[in-house]
Write a protein that holds these residues in place. Structure first.
Motif, PDB file in Angstrom:
ATOM      1  N   GLU A 116       0.812  -1.222   0.000  1.00  0.00           N
ATOM      2  CA  GLU A 116       0.000   0.000   0.000  1.00  0.00           C
ATOM      3  C   GLU A 116       0.841   1.266   0.000  1.00  0.00           C
ATOM      4  N   THR A 127       3.422   5.782  -2.384  1.00  0.00           N
ATOM      5  CA  THR A 127       2.726   4.531  -2.700  1.00  0.00           C
ATOM      6  C   THR A 127       3.480   3.744  -3.766  1.00  0.00           C
ATOM      7  N   THR A 149      -7.236  -6.429  -0.814  1.00  0.00           N
ATOM      8  CA  THR A 149      -7.148  -6.557  -2.264  1.00  0.00           C
ATOM      9  C   THR A 149      -7.788  -7.849  -2.735  1.00  0.00           C
TER      10      THR A 149
END
Length: 538
Positions: A116, A127, A149
């Motif tokens: 992340e 990121t 995810t």
């Protein structure tokens, strides 16, 4: 000179003009006000600021991960002052001031979570998987992963051969990719069902079986994989799997592959040692020994432990594995632990501490080698130290070395691989295998040899006194007592003892009983003289 209220910024170079000293901070009114190379101020009064420089020092780059908090392999572009680069979280790299390095985190952690962000000293800064860091202070970098995810990775590999095997994939992944040649990967959505087919033969070897995450899955060429998590599948080629065959799957972590593992037992296919990842096939009940190297490869990692079927198994590099089921063994590597301490003692077998000189090689981190017990030496993790104990100390014979109180070897010279703090003790005592020595007992008078009964301490076979001439056998170092009769043959009286042809006791002393320490072969003779030779007073 500036006008009242003017805003001014100063930027100091990180390295002083002498090319050696480094920037420490800006000083104002005798105190450091900032360690940043840039300082800003508003000119309401006269101001004096000083850029302070000093000798170089080092800064620590600490690399963590979050969710999971360990076993995330982060790539480091610039070797630190110790030559270390990549690491398995958490780890530390030490740099000189102003050095720069790039950190690269994997897109997915082993638990399937997706990258992340990077955090610097607790603050999110990027990121991107890769981030550049300039070492102007101690820094903590954390690779943060999330579990929300839907992405799932399928890693496809092969063994025998290790690459180039064409694998059919029925479901296009998120990038519209299907078939590929090992090694390759496909990215799917959580819950996808993927059918995978291996060819019947590759590089002259027949298809043997599929492994799923290190566990045998199927001997069918076509398998179905359900993508509810990340998976690694491996197509193994070689002789067909027999009904009683069991698979030993050997891999490694940090690095993931190419670690040479020594295997003691040749498997059912004639295979033995291998570089991770590999498989060996054994019969139920077979026992083999695996030995991992101290270093894992080019990433400067060191062996930490073995895992068996995903659980911690042993901290020793050499382990025994008995094949009662299929087994998955993983050699785990990480940063080198801190230096370890070798403590060297010596004592008698009754526990009495003794002082002696012990040889040690190589020199430790302080340049020290030989020492007088008790002493300590400090070494880098993984060093093999050689100890050499003397054969005798204070009349006691070397018996064995003990490691942490457990007998290790009867050799006076011993090699110790230092994977943790170790205490070695040289044990001394009576010689367990003394040399045999022979005592010959005789008696003689004025006319030559006599037949005389002499009392002697029993020898190693239980034989005691005898009639001269006779022999008795003793362990070297035994103390023997001999006693001769005062008179023999009616008119012969004892006079003295001879030892190896020389007087042992004073003539006429009437010392019938004598001690003798048997350190070598000896001949002792009781000497008698005629009664009239003693003389007398009327």
């Amino acid at each position: 000179i500036y006008g009242d209220g003017t805003d001014v910024s100063l930027v100091a170079p990180e390295i002083a003009p002498n090319g050696r000293d480094v920037f420490i901070g800006w000083e104002r009114n005798g105190s450091i006000v900032t360690t940043d190379t840039t300082i800003s101020m508003t000119m309401y009064e006269d101001i004096e600021v000083t850029a302070v420089y000093g000798p170089p020092h080092t800064f620590d780059l600490t690399v963590h991960s979050e969710n999971p908090d360990k076993h995330v392999v982060v790539l480091i572009s610039t070797p630190d002052i110790n030559g270390n680069t990549d690491g398995d979280t958490s780890f530390i790299r030490t740099y000189n001031p102003a050095e720069e390095t790039t950190l690269t985190a994997p897109q997915f952690a082993d638990n399937g979570n997706k990258f992340e962000e990077w955090r610097r000293n607790g603050v999110a800064i990027s990121t991107n998987l890769s981030i550049n860091v300039a070492m102007l202070s101690d820094i903590e970098m954390t690779a943060v992963y999330g579990d929300d995810t839907d992405d799932r990775w399928l890693i496809v590999r092969s063994i025998n051969p290790d690459n180039g095997v064409p694998i059919e994939i029925d479901l296009p992944d998120q990038r519209a990719l299907t078939d590929g040649e090992t090694d390759f990967s496909r990215l799917y959505v959580d819950g996808d069902t993927v059918t995978v087919t291996a060819p019947p033969a590759a590089d002259g070897n027949e298809f043997k079986q599929w492994f799923l995450d290190g566990t045998p899955l199927s001997t069918n060429q076509t398998i179905t994989v359900y993508m509810f998590q990340n998976h690694e599948i491996v197509a193994e080629y070689g002789p067909a799997v027999g009904p009683d065959d069991l698979s030993l799957y050997v891999d490694s972590r940090n690095p993931r592959s190419d670690v040479p593992i020594a295997v003691s037992l040749i498997d059912n296919n004639g295979l033995q040692n291998g570089d991770t990842v590999f498989v060996r096939t054994y019969t139920h009940g077979d026992t083999t020994t695996l030995t991992a190297p101290i270093q894992g490869g080019t990433n400067n990692t060191f062996f930490t432990h073995w895992e068996r079927d995903g659980a911690h198994y042993s901290n020793d590099r050499t382990v025994d594995v008995t094949m009662l089921t299929d087994v998955h063994m993983t050699a785990v590597y990480g940063d080198a632990p801190p230096p370890v301490t070798l403590t060297v003692n010596a004592q008698k077998d009754d526990g009495t501490v003794i002082s002696t000189i012990i040889g040690v090689a190589p020199a430790d981190l302080n340049g020290e080698t030989v020492g007088t017990t008790e002493f300590q030496r400090e070494y880098n993790y993984g060093t093999t130290a050689t100890l050499d104990a003397p054969e005798e100390v204070d009349g006691e014979t070397f018996l064995h070395w003990e490691r942490a109180g457990t007998p290790l070897t009867t050799n006076r010279t011993v090699d110790i691989e230092l994977l943790s703090d170790v205490t070695m003790t040289a044990i001394y005592g009576p010689d367990p295998n003394p040399e045999e020595v022979i005592l010959t007992v005789r008696s003689e008078g004025p006319d030559g040899s006599l037949s005389t009964v002499i009392t002697v301490t029993p020898d190693k076979f239980g034989a005691a006194g005898g009639t001269t001439t006779f022999e008795r056998h003793y362990d070297s170092g035994t103390e023997v007592m001999l006693t001769a009769p005062e008179s023999v043959s009616g008119n012969l009286l004892f006079d003295h003892w001879n030892l190896n042809g020389s007087q042992y006791t004073q003539p006429g002393s009437n010392t019938l009983t004598v001690p003798l320490e048997m350190l070598s072969n000896n001949t002792i003779t009781a000497v008698y003289i005629d009664d009239k030779d003693h003389g007398g007073v009327l």
